[in-house]
Design a protein around this motif. Structure first.
Motif, PDB file in Angstrom:
ATOM      1  N   ASN A 168     -14.051   4.814  24.368  1.00  6.94           N
ATOM      2  CA  ASN A 168     -13.346   3.875  25.239  1.00  6.94           C
ATOM      3  C   ASN A 168     -11.853   4.176  25.359  1.00  6.94           C
ATOM      4  O   ASN A 168     -11.121   3.378  25.922  1.00  6.94           O
ATOM      5  CB  ASN A 168     -13.527   2.440  24.711  1.00  6.94           C
ATOM      6  N   MET A 169     -11.396   5.290  24.820  1.00  5.89           N
ATOM      7  CA  MET A 169      -9.974   5.619  24.905  1.00  5.89           C
ATOM      8  C   MET A 169      -9.588   5.917  26.348  1.00  5.89           C
ATOM      9  O   MET A 169     -10.334   6.583  27.083  1.00  5.89           O
ATOM     10  CB  MET A 169      -9.666   6.826  24.019  1.00  5.89           C
ATOM     11  N   ASP A 170      -8.447   5.404  26.750  1.00  5.89           N
ATOM     12  CA  ASP A 170      -7.953   5.644  28.097  1.00  5.89           C
ATOM     13  C   ASP A 170      -7.571   7.116  28.238  1.00  5.89           C
ATOM     14  O   ASP A 170      -6.721   7.628  27.517  1.00  5.89           O
ATOM     15  CB  ASP A 170      -6.745   4.746  28.377  1.00  5.89           C
ATOM     16  N   GLN A 171      -8.207   7.809  29.177  1.00  2.47           N
ATOM     17  CA  GLN A 171      -7.928   9.215  29.430  1.00  2.47           C
ATOM     18  C   GLN A 171      -7.606   9.440  30.906  1.00  2.47           C
ATOM     19  O   GLN A 171      -7.915  10.485  31.462  1.00  2.47           O
ATOM     20  CB  GLN A 171      -9.110  10.097  28.997  1.00  2.47           C
ATOM     21  N   GLY A 172      -7.008   8.416  31.519  1.00  6.59           N
ATOM     22  CA  GLY A 172      -6.650   8.507  32.925  1.00  6.59           C
ATOM     23  C   GLY A 172      -5.460   9.409  33.171  1.00  6.59           C
ATOM     24  O   GLY A 172      -4.935  10.068  32.262  1.00  6.59           O
ATOM     25  N   PRO A 173      -4.983   9.465  34.414  1.00  7.77           N
ATOM     26  CA  PRO A 173      -3.862  10.361  34.753  1.00  7.77           C
ATOM     27  C   PRO A 173      -2.590  10.080  33.966  1.00  7.77           C
ATOM     28  O   PRO A 173      -1.883  11.012  33.589  1.00  7.77           O
ATOM     29  CB  PRO A 173      -3.662  10.107  36.255  1.00  7.77           C
ATOM     30  N   THR A 174      -2.299   8.796  33.705  1.00  8.21           N
ATOM     31  CA  THR A 174      -1.077   8.478  32.964  1.00  8.21           C
ATOM     32  C   THR A 174      -1.148   9.006  31.537  1.00  8.21           C
ATOM     33  O   THR A 174      -0.179   9.572  31.012  1.00  8.21           O
ATOM     34  CB  THR A 174      -0.840   6.968  32.958  1.00  8.21           C
ATOM     35  N   ALA A 175      -2.308   8.821  30.902  1.00  6.52           N
ATOM     36  CA  ALA A 175      -2.479   9.336  29.543  1.00  6.52           C
ATOM     37  C   ALA A 175      -2.409  10.856  29.530  1.00  6.52           C
ATOM     38  O   ALA A 175      -1.848  11.459  28.604  1.00  6.52           O
ATOM     39  CB  ALA A 175      -3.802   8.840  28.968  1.00  6.52           C
ATOM     40  N   ALA A 176      -2.977  11.504  30.548  1.00  5.79           N
ATOM     41  CA  ALA A 176      -2.920  12.969  30.617  1.00  5.79           C
ATOM     42  C   ALA A 176      -1.485  13.450  30.784  1.00  5.79           C
ATOM     43  O   ALA A 176      -1.070  14.441  30.167  1.00  5.79           O
ATOM     44  CB  ALA A 176      -3.785  13.460  31.777  1.00  5.79           C
ATOM     45  N   LEU A 177      -0.702  12.752  31.614  1.00  5.62           N
ATOM     46  CA  LEU A 177       0.703  13.127  31.809  1.00  5.62           C
ATOM     47  C   LEU A 177       1.479  13.034  30.504  1.00  5.62           C
ATOM     48  O   LEU A 177       2.221  13.965  30.135  1.00  5.62           O
ATOM     49  CB  LEU A 177       1.311  12.218  32.870  1.00  5.62           C
ATOM     50  N   GLU A 178       1.320  11.941  29.776  1.00  9.50           N
ATOM     51  CA  GLU A 178       2.046  11.773  28.521  1.00  9.50           C
ATOM     52  C   GLU A 178       1.635  12.829  27.497  1.00  9.50           C
ATOM     53  O   GLU A 178       2.482  13.355  26.760  1.00  9.50           O
ATOM     54  CB  GLU A 178       1.799  10.371  27.972  1.00  9.50           C
ATOM     55  N   PHE A 179       0.345  13.151  27.449  1.00  9.91           N
ATOM     56  CA  PHE A 179      -0.119  14.127  26.464  1.00  9.91           C
ATOM     57  C   PHE A 179       0.414  15.524  26.782  1.00  9.91           C
ATOM     58  O   PHE A 179       0.908  16.231  25.889  1.00  9.91           O
ATOM     59  CB  PHE A 179      -1.645  14.144  26.425  1.00  9.91           C
ATOM     60  N   VAL A 180       0.301  15.952  28.035  1.00  8.55           N
ATOM     61  CA  VAL A 180       0.722  17.312  28.388  1.00  8.55           C
ATOM     62  C   VAL A 180       2.224  17.484  28.176  1.00  8.55           C
ATOM     63  O   VAL A 180       2.679  18.496  27.631  1.00  8.55           O
ATOM     64  CB  VAL A 180       0.322  17.623  29.844  1.00  8.55           C
ATOM     65  N   GLN A 181       3.017  16.508  28.600  1.00 10.71           N
ATOM     66  CA  GLN A 181       4.458  16.631  28.400  1.00 10.71           C
ATOM     67  C   GLN A 181       4.819  16.666  26.916  1.00 10.71           C
ATOM     68  O   GLN A 181       5.700  17.428  26.512  1.00 10.71           O
ATOM     69  CB  GLN A 181       5.168  15.479  29.103  1.00 10.71           C
ATOM     70  N   SER A 182       4.148  15.832  26.113  1.00  9.88           N
ATOM     71  CA  SER A 182       4.422  15.846  24.669  1.00  9.88           C
ATOM     72  C   SER A 182       4.010  17.177  24.049  1.00  9.88           C
ATOM     73  O   SER A 182       4.721  17.721  23.183  1.00  9.88           O
ATOM     74  CB  SER A 182       3.682  14.690  23.996  1.00  9.88           C
ATOM     75  N   PHE A 183       2.884  17.707  24.491  1.00  8.00           N
ATOM     76  CA  PHE A 183       2.415  18.997  23.955  1.00  8.00           C
ATOM     77  C   PHE A 183       3.397  20.111  24.287  1.00  8.00           C
ATOM     78  O   PHE A 183       3.788  20.900  23.413  1.00  8.00           O
ATOM     79  CB  PHE A 183       1.033  19.304  24.533  1.00  8.00           C
ATOM     80  N   VAL A 184       3.826  20.193  25.548  1.00  7.92           N
ATOM     81  CA  VAL A 184       4.729  21.270  25.953  1.00  7.92           C
ATOM     82  C   VAL A 184       6.075  21.142  25.243  1.00  7.92           C
ATOM     83  O   VAL A 184       6.640  22.129  24.758  1.00  7.92           O
ATOM     84  CB  VAL A 184       4.903  21.257  27.481  1.00  7.92           C
ATOM     85  N   ALA A 185       6.599  19.926  25.171  1.00  8.21           N
ATOM     86  CA  ALA A 185       7.893  19.735  24.512  1.00  8.21           C
ATOM     87  C   ALA A 185       7.823  20.124  23.038  1.00  8.21           C
ATOM     88  O   ALA A 185       8.760  20.758  22.511  1.00  8.21           O
ATOM     89  CB  ALA A 185       8.331  18.275  24.663  1.00  8.21           C
ATOM     90  N   ALA A 186       6.739  19.774  22.366  1.00  3.93           N
ATOM     91  CA  ALA A 186       6.610  20.105  20.942  1.00  3.93           C
ATOM     92  C   ALA A 186       6.498  21.614  20.729  1.00  3.93           C
ATOM     93  O   ALA A 186       7.090  22.170  19.797  1.00  3.93           O
ATOM     94  CB  ALA A 186       5.395  19.390  20.364  1.00  3.93           C
ATOM     95  N   ARG A 187       5.720  22.295  21.608  1.00  3.72           N
ATOM     96  CA  ARG A 187       5.563  23.749  21.448  1.00  3.72           C
ATOM     97  C   ARG A 187       6.860  24.495  21.762  1.00  3.72           C
ATOM     98  O   ARG A 187       7.185  25.497  21.100  1.00  3.72           O
ATOM     99  CB  ARG A 187       4.447  24.254  22.363  1.00  3.72           C
ATOM    100  N   LEU A 188       7.612  24.020  22.750  1.00  6.08           N
ATOM    101  CA  LEU A 188       8.856  24.717  23.100  1.00  6.08           C
ATOM    102  C   LEU A 188       9.929  24.524  22.050  1.00  6.08           C
ATOM    103  O   LEU A 188      10.811  25.388  21.890  1.00  6.08           O
ATOM    104  CB  LEU A 188       9.364  24.228  24.466  1.00  6.08           C
ATOM    105  N   GLU A 189       9.882  23.417  21.323  1.00 10.05           N
ATOM    106  CA  GLU A 189      10.842  23.223  20.238  1.00 10.05           C
ATOM    107  C   GLU A 189      10.629  24.234  19.120  1.00 10.05           C
ATOM    108  O   GLU A 189      11.564  24.560  18.375  1.00 10.05           O
ATOM    109  CB  GLU A 189      10.718  21.804  19.691  1.00 10.05           C
ATOM    110  N   GLU A 190       9.423  24.719  18.988  1.00 10.10           N
ATOM    111  CA  GLU A 190       9.116  25.712  17.953  1.00 10.10           C
ATOM    112  C   GLU A 190       9.533  27.117  18.360  1.00 10.10           C
ATOM    113  O   GLU A 190       9.513  28.028  17.520  1.00 10.10           O
ATOM    114  CB  GLU A 190       7.606  25.695  17.658  1.00 10.10           C
ATOM    115  N   GLN A 191       9.880  27.305  19.661  1.00  7.08           N
ATOM    116  CA  GLN A 191      10.244  28.617  20.182  1.00  7.08           C
ATOM    117  C   GLN A 191      11.754  28.691  20.399  1.00  7.08           C
ATOM    118  O   GLN A 191      12.479  27.709  20.263  1.00  7.08           O
ATOM    119  CB  GLN A 191       9.508  28.875  21.504  1.00  7.08           C
ATOM    120  N   GLU A 192      12.195  29.864  20.733  1.00  9.62           N
ATOM    121  CA  GLU A 192      13.588  30.026  21.148  1.00  9.62           C
ATOM    122  C   GLU A 192      13.795  29.293  22.474  1.00  9.62           C
ATOM    123  O   GLU A 192      12.860  29.163  23.270  1.00  9.62           O
ATOM    124  CB  GLU A 192      13.924  31.512  21.300  1.00  9.62           C
TER     125      GLU A 192
END
Length: 263
Positions: A168-192
């Protein structure tokens, strides 16, 4: 005690045509004395005594009363025993409206690193790009034309949405937007630090850059990530080669971001 008119209406409702009070009633018409004397039984066959109705007093002797609206009175004993009628039929429960969740989008993204740029690319088949895939060969051509290494480094695992097939977890467009942005920001912080993030494909543009197809070949500014560049999907470029001309023209303007750091 009830007045004469109300008493008559009450007796009429009970279908009592004749009656004789046992005692004198207040506000009632006076009874004739001869009606109260005991009847003598005749010598012959006994007949049931006739009950005479009391005569109404003259109009002048009748007390003045206010004539209310004629209603059928209800005895006090019945008023005390009144109970609400409860139906034995089962009551149909009113369904509680449910909050409709948006259908989850479906996409797969892979984050890569090519020199001073990061590339978030849509995986057309949902699987990682292979060396001989036409889509991967086209990506290598784009990177060479932009003056970047054509063998990008894979960062992390592909992002496949929806995350869960059930639940029953919300996996709509808003949840997808928040997840992808958080994922990219976290991975880029680990890089130069990177000069620009390529968003290749509509899912990457929509769920990382909060943009749509109208922003193809445009520069974006993403809060928490930095500057980005919206690139049409690899399959779209192969199906519609006319889009490549607009892409090359946009690349001439945008590549100054990373070429200045390479010098």
């Amino acid at each position: 005690m009830i007045p004469e008119l109300r008493r008559r209406a009450y007796l009429s409702a009970m279908q009592v045509a004749s009656w004789l009070p046992r005692v004198a009633l207040p506000f009632a018409a006076p009874s004739r004395p001869e009606l109260l004397e005991p009847l003598q039984e005749p010598v012959g066959e006994a007949q049931p005594p006739a009950i005479a109705q009391p005569e109404s007093p003259p109009v002048g002797d009748r007390p003045a009363t206010v004539h209310p609206r004629l209603e059928v009175p209800r005895p006090k004993s019945q008023e005390r025993n009144i109970r609400p009628v409860v139906s034995d039929e089962p009551q149909t429960p009113v369904p509680t409206p449910k909050i409709a969740m948006e259908a989850p989008p479906r996409f797969a993204l892979q984050l890569l690193r090519a020199g001073h740029c990061a590339v978030l690319v849509e995986l057309p088949t949902g699987e990682p790009l292979q060396g001989r895939d036409p889509a991967y060969l086209l990506l290598k051509d784009l990177l060479r034309a932009a003056g970047l290494p054509d063998s990008p480094q894979i960062i992390g695992q592909p992002v496949r949405w929806p995350l869960l097939s059930r639940g029953n977890m919300d996996q709509g467009p808003t949840a997808a937007l928040e997840f992808v942005q958080s994922f990219v920001a976290a991975r880029l912080e680990e890089q130069e630090p990177c000069s620009c993030l390529w968003l290749v494909g509509l899912p990457a543009i929509r769920f990382a850059g909060e943009a749509d197809a109208g922003d193809y070949c445009r520069e974006l500014q993403i809060e928490g990530i930095g500057p980005a560049w919206a690139v049409p999907g690899l399959e779209l470029l192969m199906d519609e080669p006319v889009r490549k001309a607009e892409l090359w023209q946009a690349m001439r303007r945008v590549k100054q971001r990373w070429m200045s750091q390479s010098e």
